[in-house]
Design a protein around this motif. Structure first.
Motif, short mmCIF file in Angstrom:
data_model
loop_
_atom_site.label_atom_id
_atom_site.label_comp_id
_atom_site.label_asym_id
_atom_site.label_seq_id
_atom_site.Cartn_x
_atom_site.Cartn_y
_atom_site.Cartn_z
N VAL A 189 -27.13 -21.93 -7.85
CA VAL A 189 -28.31 -22.19 -8.41
C VAL A 189 -28.76 -20.94 -9.22
O VAL A 189 -29.17 -21.13 -10.44
N PRO A 190 -28.76 -19.89 -8.88
CA PRO A 190 -29.21 -18.82 -9.60
C PRO A 190 -28.36 -18.48 -10.93
O PRO A 190 -28.90 -18.30 -11.97
N THR A 191 -26.97 -18.50 -10.74
CA THR A 191 -26.12 -18.77 -11.77
C THR A 191 -26.59 -19.73 -12.97
O THR A 191 -26.50 -19.44 -14.11
N ARG B 148 -29.64 -18.40 -14.62
CA ARG B 148 -29.38 -17.41 -15.73
C ARG B 148 -28.54 -17.61 -16.79
O ARG B 148 -29.08 -17.36 -18.03
N ASN B 149 -27.44 -18.61 -16.81
CA ASN B 149 -26.73 -18.82 -17.75
C ASN B 149 -27.07 -20.04 -18.76
O ASN B 149 -26.60 -20.29 -19.80
N LEU B 150 -27.66 -21.08 -18.16
CA LEU B 150 -27.90 -22.55 -18.69
C LEU B 150 -29.17 -23.13 -18.94
O LEU B 150 -29.49 -24.19 -19.39
N ILE C 264 -35.13 -26.81 -19.59
CA ILE C 264 -36.00 -26.88 -18.51
C ILE C 264 -36.79 -25.75 -18.16
O ILE C 264 -36.37 -24.51 -18.31
N GLU C 265 -37.96 -25.97 -17.61
CA GLU C 265 -38.90 -24.94 -17.27
C GLU C 265 -38.59 -24.38 -15.79
O GLU C 265 -37.95 -25.09 -15.18
N PHE D 12 -37.30 -26.45 -12.57
CA PHE D 12 -36.01 -26.28 -12.34
C PHE D 12 -36.09 -25.62 -10.62
O PHE D 12 -35.10 -26.29 -9.86
N ASP D 13 -37.06 -24.96 -10.24
CA ASP D 13 -37.19 -24.69 -8.83
C ASP D 13 -37.28 -25.58 -8.08
O ASP D 13 -36.94 -26.00 -7.00
N ALA D 14 -38.32 -26.50 -8.56
CA ALA D 14 -38.59 -27.74 -7.42
C ALA D 14 -37.51 -28.63 -7.21
O ALA D 14 -37.17 -29.17 -6.34
N TYR D 15 -36.54 -28.81 -8.51
CA TYR D 15 -35.54 -29.75 -8.28
C TYR D 15 -34.44 -29.16 -7.32
O TYR D 15 -33.80 -29.95 -6.54
N PHE D 16 -34.19 -27.87 -7.72
CA PHE D 16 -33.11 -27.27 -6.81
C PHE D 16 -33.45 -26.53 -5.39
O PHE D 16 -33.00 -25.91 -4.87
#
Length: 265
Positions: A183-185, A188-190, A196-197, A201-205
């Motif tokens: 998830v952090p990758t 960072r990359n995508l 996505i904000e 992102f954090d809520a989804y994952f």
């Protein structure tokens, strides 16, 4: 599940006694449904009526015998294993094979029959309107999922169902690749390609170590979107929470729409 003369007859086990689970008894029920006598079916099988009667009284029958029996009825034998989509083994099944989704919580992996390992089918993805519109304009080139099969054959299409308030199939994109990443990758990359904000992102994952990245290419908007009411009436369609495999009739209709788009432009 047995397919018989265009009809589908399901034989399912339940929490009942062994005598009620007798396979021979269930086969006899199929024969009766097909309106065949024991004498009729015994002739088709090339055995005596007494032998058939004995078979229909058994609780344990070899798969080869079951296949011969149902094929003599004019049916095809299919055997499948049902897994919870939330379980670890269910997730591995979904990732490795073209498993049939009974609903959002169950997957069926065919383990016997001519189509046990079917060729790929296109998928329908449920995507929020703020993201689906960006996919069709080419701004958003990757879609993020908590779960998705890794083995996606070349040329698989993702038909895009834009959720509330659109509630319609609005276009499609080819799935060029699927990868599983930390998830952090992914962030960072995508994050720019995913449009996505950070909070979303954090809520989804949340509580996920890994996620799946679907890379899109050749995105196209349909000339006319197909709303949910029409999808239900024409294709018995219900919008998935995440994704589903497109039924053959729907897939054919949508690919026809793409063919017409190609002819115009």
């Amino acid at each position: 599940m047995t397919r018989l003369s265009g009809k589908i007859v399901e034989t399912r086990g339940a929490e009942i006694g062994e005598s009620e689970l007798a396979l021979g008894k269930r086969l006899r029920g199929l024969r009766t449904f097909a309106e065949l006598t024991q004498a009729d079916l015994a002739k088709r099988l090339g055995i005596s009526q007494a032998a058939l009667s004995k078979l229909e009284g058994r609780t344990d029958i070899h798969v080869s015998k079951v296949r011969e029996y149902v094929e003599a009825l004019g049916a095809q034998l299919h055997i499948g294993a049902t897994f919870s989509s939330a379980s670890e083994i269910g997730f591995r099944v979904l990732s490795a094979f073209d498993a049939e989704a009974l609903d959002e919580n169950q997957l069926v992996l065919p383990i016997y029959g001519d189509d046990a390992f079917r060729k790929h089918r296109d998928v329908v993805l449920s995507i929020k309107p703020q993201y689906s519109s960006k996919i069709l304009t080419g701004e958003k080139t990757v879609e993020l999922r908590r779960r998705f099969p890794l083995k996606v054959p070349k040329g698989t299409l993702a038909f895009i169902y834009s959720t509330t308030p659109d509630k319609a199939l609005v276009g499609c994109a080819e799935i060029a690749a699927v990868t599983k990443e930390r998830v952090p990758t992914i962030w960072r990359n995508l994050r720019d390609e995913a449009c996505i904000e950070k909070a979303d992102f954090d809520a989804y994952f949340d509580n996920q170590d890994h996620g799946f990245v679907l890379r899109f290419s050749k995105a196209k908007a349909f000339q006319n979107s197909i709303d949910l009411n029409e999808l239900r009436s024409r294709f018995d369609f219900e919008a998935p929470q995440s994704f589903l495999y497109a039924k053959p009739l729907l897939r054919e209709a949508l690919r026809h729409e793409l063919s017409e788009l190609s002819d115009r432009y």
